[in-house]
Design a protein around this motif. Structure first.
Motif, PDB file in Angstrom:
ATOM      1  N   UNK A  15     -21.448  26.574 -17.826  1.00  0.00           N
ATOM      2  CA  UNK A  15     -21.473  27.975 -17.424  1.00  0.00           C
ATOM      3  C   UNK A  15     -20.282  28.736 -17.972  1.00  0.00           C
ATOM      4  N   UNK A  16     -19.163  28.034 -18.198  1.00  0.00           N
ATOM      5  CA  UNK A  16     -17.967  28.697 -18.676  1.00  0.00           C
ATOM      6  C   UNK A  16     -17.953  28.836 -20.192  1.00  0.00           C
ATOM      7  N   UNK A  17     -18.697  27.951 -20.895  1.00  0.00           N
ATOM      8  CA  UNK A  17     -18.587  27.943 -22.350  1.00  0.00           C
ATOM      9  C   UNK A  17     -19.929  28.107 -23.051  1.00  0.00           C
ATOM     10  N   UNK A 127     -24.936  13.770  -8.025  1.00  0.00           N
ATOM     11  CA  UNK A 127     -24.912  15.081  -8.662  1.00  0.00           C
ATOM     12  C   UNK A 127     -23.811  15.945  -8.072  1.00  0.00           C
ATOM     13  N   UNK A 128     -23.177  16.732  -8.931  1.00  0.00           N
ATOM     14  CA  UNK A 128     -22.252  17.763  -8.488  1.00  0.00           C
ATOM     15  C   UNK A 128     -23.037  19.065  -8.450  1.00  0.00           C
ATOM     16  N   UNK A 129     -23.093  19.715  -7.302  1.00  0.00           N
ATOM     17  CA  UNK A 129     -23.885  20.926  -7.181  1.00  0.00           C
ATOM     18  C   UNK A 129     -23.307  22.016  -8.079  1.00  0.00           C
ATOM     19  N   UNK A 130     -24.181  22.672  -8.804  1.00  0.00           N
ATOM     20  CA  UNK A 130     -23.743  23.737  -9.687  1.00  0.00           C
ATOM     21  C   UNK A 130     -23.662  25.079  -8.981  1.00  0.00           C
ATOM     22  N   UNK A 131     -24.632  25.358  -8.119  1.00  0.00           N
ATOM     23  CA  UNK A 131     -24.660  26.616  -7.374  1.00  0.00           C
ATOM     24  C   UNK A 131     -24.319  26.310  -5.914  1.00  0.00           C
ATOM     25  N   UNK A 132     -23.134  26.686  -5.489  1.00  0.00           N
ATOM     26  CA  UNK A 132     -22.666  26.304  -4.158  1.00  0.00           C
ATOM     27  C   UNK A 132     -22.507  27.488  -3.210  1.00  0.00           C
ATOM     28  N   UNK A 133     -22.793  28.698  -3.676  1.00  0.00           N
ATOM     29  CA  UNK A 133     -22.599  29.892  -2.853  1.00  0.00           C
ATOM     30  C   UNK A 133     -23.902  30.254  -2.160  1.00  0.00           C
ATOM     31  N   UNK A 134     -23.861  30.350  -0.852  1.00  0.00           N
ATOM     32  CA  UNK A 134     -25.036  30.772  -0.091  1.00  0.00           C
ATOM     33  C   UNK A 134     -25.135  32.294  -0.100  1.00  0.00           C
ATOM     34  N   UNK A 135     -26.364  32.798  -0.164  1.00  0.00           N
ATOM     35  CA  UNK A 135     -26.604  34.249  -0.200  1.00  0.00           C
ATOM     36  C   UNK A 135     -25.808  34.895  -1.332  1.00  0.00           C
ATOM     37  N   UNK A 140     -28.736  36.026  -9.715  1.00  0.00           N
ATOM     38  CA  UNK A 140     -29.580  36.290 -10.881  1.00  0.00           C
ATOM     39  C   UNK A 140     -28.858  36.043 -12.195  1.00  0.00           C
ATOM     40  N   UNK A 141     -27.527  36.107 -12.190  1.00  0.00           N
ATOM     41  CA  UNK A 141     -26.772  35.941 -13.424  1.00  0.00           C
ATOM     42  C   UNK A 141     -26.226  34.529 -13.600  1.00  0.00           C
ATOM     43  N   UNK A 142     -26.451  33.651 -12.611  1.00  0.00           N
ATOM     44  CA  UNK A 142     -25.956  32.285 -12.739  1.00  0.00           C
ATOM     45  C   UNK A 142     -26.762  31.524 -13.779  1.00  0.00           C
TER      46      UNK A 142
END
Length: 207
Positions: A15-17, A127-135, A140-142
Motif C-alpha cells: 500500500x505504501x509503494x 495473516x497480518x490484517x491489512x485493513x484494521x480500521x472499523x467504520x 474506498x481508497x484502501x
C-alpha cells in the motif's frame, strides 16, 4: 534464500509503494535487457571474443516478454496479497488461487525444529490484517490487495525443500547497497548452520 524465506511477506509494504512498484514493473524488463546486452558485450570483448548477437537479442527479448506475461495471474496477485498459490511449486501450474495448504504439501520437517526446540514456528496460514480500521472513512481508497491480509513471513515447521539436496545461489543486481554484505552473510549462515544446506554459491556479475 529459498529455505529461509519461502513465504516472506513481500506484499506487506504494497500500500505504501504501489505507485513506485507499478512504475518499476513497467521499466524493469527493458532495463534488464539493456544491462544484460551491455554487460555481455563487455565480457566477450574483454576476452577478445565476438559477442554472439543472437544470444544477446534472445535474452533481451525474454526480458522484455516479462512485461507481456500472464495478465490474469498478475491481476489476481495484485489484488490479493495473500494469494500465494501461483508462486508455490505445488500449485503454480494448476491455475488456482489463495493461501497454500503448506501443512499438506510441505513434506519436509524444518531442521530447526530439532536444532532449536524452544523456537516459535509460525502457522503457515497466519495473516497480518491489512485493513484494521472499523467504520473507515477512507475505505474506498484502501488498496484491495491488503483486504484479506498478508501471510506472515518467518520459519514454519514444514518446508518444501530437503535441505541436504539443496544447492543455493546468492545473486544481486550489482552496485552498492548499505547492509548488502551483512544480508549475504546472514543468508549464507542461516542456510548453512540452521538449515544444513551444504552448497551455497555466489553468482558473479549480478543478473
Amino acid at each position: 534464500a529459498v529455505l529461509a524465506l519461502p513465504r516472506c511477506g513481500c506484499a506487506g509494504g504494497l500500500s505504501q509503494s504501489r505507485a513506485s512498484g507499478r512504475a518499476l514493473l513497467r521499466v524493469l524488463p527493458d532495463t534488464m535487457a539493456s544491462r544484460f546486452g551491455a554487460f555481455g558485450a563487455r565480457v566477450w570483448a574483454r576476452h577478445g571474443l565476438r559477442a554472439p548477437a543472437g544470444a544477446i537479442a534472445a535474452a533481451g527479448s525474454a526480458c522484455a516478454a516479462v512485461a507481456l506475461g500472464d495478465r490474469s495471474v498478475r491481476a489476481e496477485a495484485t489484488h490479493d496479497a495473500s494469494n500465494l498459490r501461483p508462486h508455490h511449486l505445488a500449485s503454480w501450474r494448476d491455475g488456482t488461487s489463495g493461501i497454500v495448504a503448506e501443512r499438506r504439501v510441505n513434506k519436509v520437517t524444518n531442521p530447526m525444529v530439532k536444532g532449536l526446540p524452544s523456537m516459535n514456528f509460525l502457522n503457515p496460514d497466519e495473516l497480518v490484517k491489512g485493513h484494521i480500521i472499523m467504520n473507515d472513512s477512507k475505505a474506498a481508497s484502501r488498496d484491495p490487495a491488503l483486504k484479506k491480509g498478508c501471510v506472515r513471513g518467518n520459519a514454519c515447521r514444514d518446508i518444501w525443500w530437503e535441505p541436504k539436496e539443496v544447492k543455493a545461489a546468492v545473486v544481486t543486481c550489482g552496485g552498492l547497497c548499505p547492509g548488502l554484505n551483512s544480508i549475504i552473510r546472514e543468508v549464507t549462515n542461516c542456510l548453512t548452520h540452521q538449515y544444513g544446506v551444504k552448497s551455497v554459491i555466489g553468482i558473479q556479475g549480478g543478473y
